[in-house]
Design a protein around this motif. Structure first.
Motif, PDB file in Angstrom:
ATOM      1  N   ARG A 169       0.847  -1.076  -0.115  1.00 13.99           N
ATOM      2  CA  ARG A 169       0.134   0.065   0.085  1.00 13.99           C
ATOM      3  C   ARG A 169       0.780   1.406  -0.129  1.00 13.99           C
ATOM      4  O   ARG A 169       0.655   2.079  -0.697  1.00 13.99           O
ATOM      5  CB  ARG A 169      -0.896  -0.141   1.186  1.00 13.99           C
ATOM      6  CG  ARG A 169      -2.041  -0.842   1.241  1.00 13.99           C
ATOM      7  CD  ARG A 169      -3.291  -0.648   2.146  1.00 13.99           C
ATOM      8  NE  ARG A 169      -2.643  -0.715   3.747  1.00 13.99           N
ATOM      9  CZ  ARG A 169      -2.570  -1.706   4.253  1.00 13.99           C
ATOM     10  NH1 ARG A 169      -2.683  -2.792   3.756  1.00 13.99           N
ATOM     11  NH2 ARG A 169      -1.922  -1.782   5.408  1.00 13.99           N
ATOM     12  N   GLY A 228       2.535   1.755  -3.437  1.00 12.68           N
ATOM     13  CA  GLY A 228       1.466   2.437  -4.054  1.00 12.68           C
ATOM     14  C   GLY A 228       1.209   3.933  -3.975  1.00 12.68           C
ATOM     15  O   GLY A 228       0.976   4.560  -4.856  1.00 12.68           O
ATOM     16  N   THR A 229       1.454   4.445  -2.595  1.00 13.25           N
ATOM     17  CA  THR A 229       1.142   5.648  -2.580  1.00 13.25           C
ATOM     18  C   THR A 229       2.244   6.667  -3.088  1.00 13.25           C
ATOM     19  O   THR A 229       2.163   7.620  -3.852  1.00 13.25           O
ATOM     20  CB  THR A 229       0.869   6.389  -1.223  1.00 13.25           C
ATOM     21  OG1 THR A 229       2.122   5.878  -0.320  1.00 13.25           O
ATOM     22  CG2 THR A 229      -0.273   5.631  -0.512  1.00 13.25           C
ATOM     23  N   GLN A 272       4.060   5.680  -5.588  1.00 15.31           N
ATOM     24  CA  GLN A 272       4.053   5.543  -6.968  1.00 15.31           C
ATOM     25  C   GLN A 272       3.100   6.401  -7.771  1.00 15.31           C
ATOM     26  O   GLN A 272       3.181   6.806  -8.852  1.00 15.31           O
ATOM     27  CB  GLN A 272       3.690   3.959  -7.422  1.00 15.31           C
ATOM     28  CG  GLN A 272       4.162   3.666  -8.786  1.00 15.31           C
ATOM     29  CD  GLN A 272       4.177   2.101  -8.965  1.00 15.31           C
ATOM     30  OE1 GLN A 272       3.390   1.339  -8.082  1.00 15.31           O
ATOM     31  NE2 GLN A 272       4.383   1.552  -9.998  1.00 15.31           N
ATOM     32  N   SER A 273       1.959   6.622  -7.050  1.00 14.66           N
ATOM     33  CA  SER A 273       0.767   7.381  -7.439  1.00 14.66           C
ATOM     34  C   SER A 273       0.955   8.829  -7.139  1.00 14.66           C
ATOM     35  O   SER A 273       0.226   9.744  -7.744  1.00 14.66           O
ATOM     36  CB  SER A 273      -0.466   6.946  -7.178  1.00 14.66           C
ATOM     37  OG  SER A 273      -0.706   6.914  -5.710  1.00 14.66           O
ATOM     38  N   SER A 274       1.794   9.461  -6.393  1.00 12.83           N
ATOM     39  CA  SER A 274       2.002  10.647  -6.120  1.00 12.83           C
ATOM     40  C   SER A 274       2.830  11.387  -7.211  1.00 12.83           C
ATOM     41  O   SER A 274       3.823  10.903  -7.810  1.00 12.83           O
ATOM     42  CB  SER A 274       2.604  10.898  -4.586  1.00 12.83           C
ATOM     43  OG  SER A 274       4.066  10.463  -4.894  1.00 12.83           O
ATOM     44  N   PRO A 275       2.223  12.621  -7.440  1.00 14.69           N
ATOM     45  CA  PRO A 275       2.813  13.505  -8.483  1.00 14.69           C
ATOM     46  C   PRO A 275       4.457  13.779  -8.104  1.00 14.69           C
ATOM     47  O   PRO A 275       4.655  14.054  -6.971  1.00 14.69           O
ATOM     48  CB  PRO A 275       1.962  14.572  -8.682  1.00 14.69           C
ATOM     49  CG  PRO A 275       1.255  14.781  -7.310  1.00 14.69           C
ATOM     50  CD  PRO A 275       1.298  13.463  -6.751  1.00 14.69           C
TER      51      PRO A 275
END
Length: 108
Positions: free
Chosen positions: A96, A99-100, A102-105
């Motif tokens: 998890r 994933g955060t 990876q998805s953060s700008p």
């Protein structure tokens, strides 16, 4: 030849580690995947060292402890570890968190 099987993502948070062969140390996680990480530290940790690592994730939860890790490479004051068979709940939390990241700008 590149041997890494998973993408490492840039990170920056505290960690601590210990081993029966050495005293406890602290460092900064520089990159992370769900299978391992790179740690910068003041200590020199030899390749092949077995470690227990505590990742102090910036998620306001207690540190995530991976009880079985092995140092796969060591250069000066940095080393890379592979997580060996983390507990299922720790693996889920790590996935998890990765994933955060990876998805953060990315900062511009």
């Amino acid at each position: 030849m590149e041997r890494r099987q998973t993408l490492r993502l840039k990170a920056q948070f505290r960690s601590s580690f210990s081993s029966p062969e050495m005293v406890e140390g602290e460092g900064t996680v520089e990159d992370l995947s769900h299978t391992g990480c790179r740690i910068a530290t003041l200590l020199q940790v030899p390749q092949g060292t077995s470690l227990e690592i505590r990742l102090i994730l910036p998620d306001d939860l207690p540190p995530l402890t991976v009880e079985s890790c092995i140092v796969r490479w060591s250069r000066g004051h940095e080393f890379g570890v592979q997580f060996l068979d983390p507990r299922e709940e720790d693996r889920a939390r790590l996935t998890r968190f990765v994933g955060t990241i990876q998805s953060s700008p990315s900062p511009s």
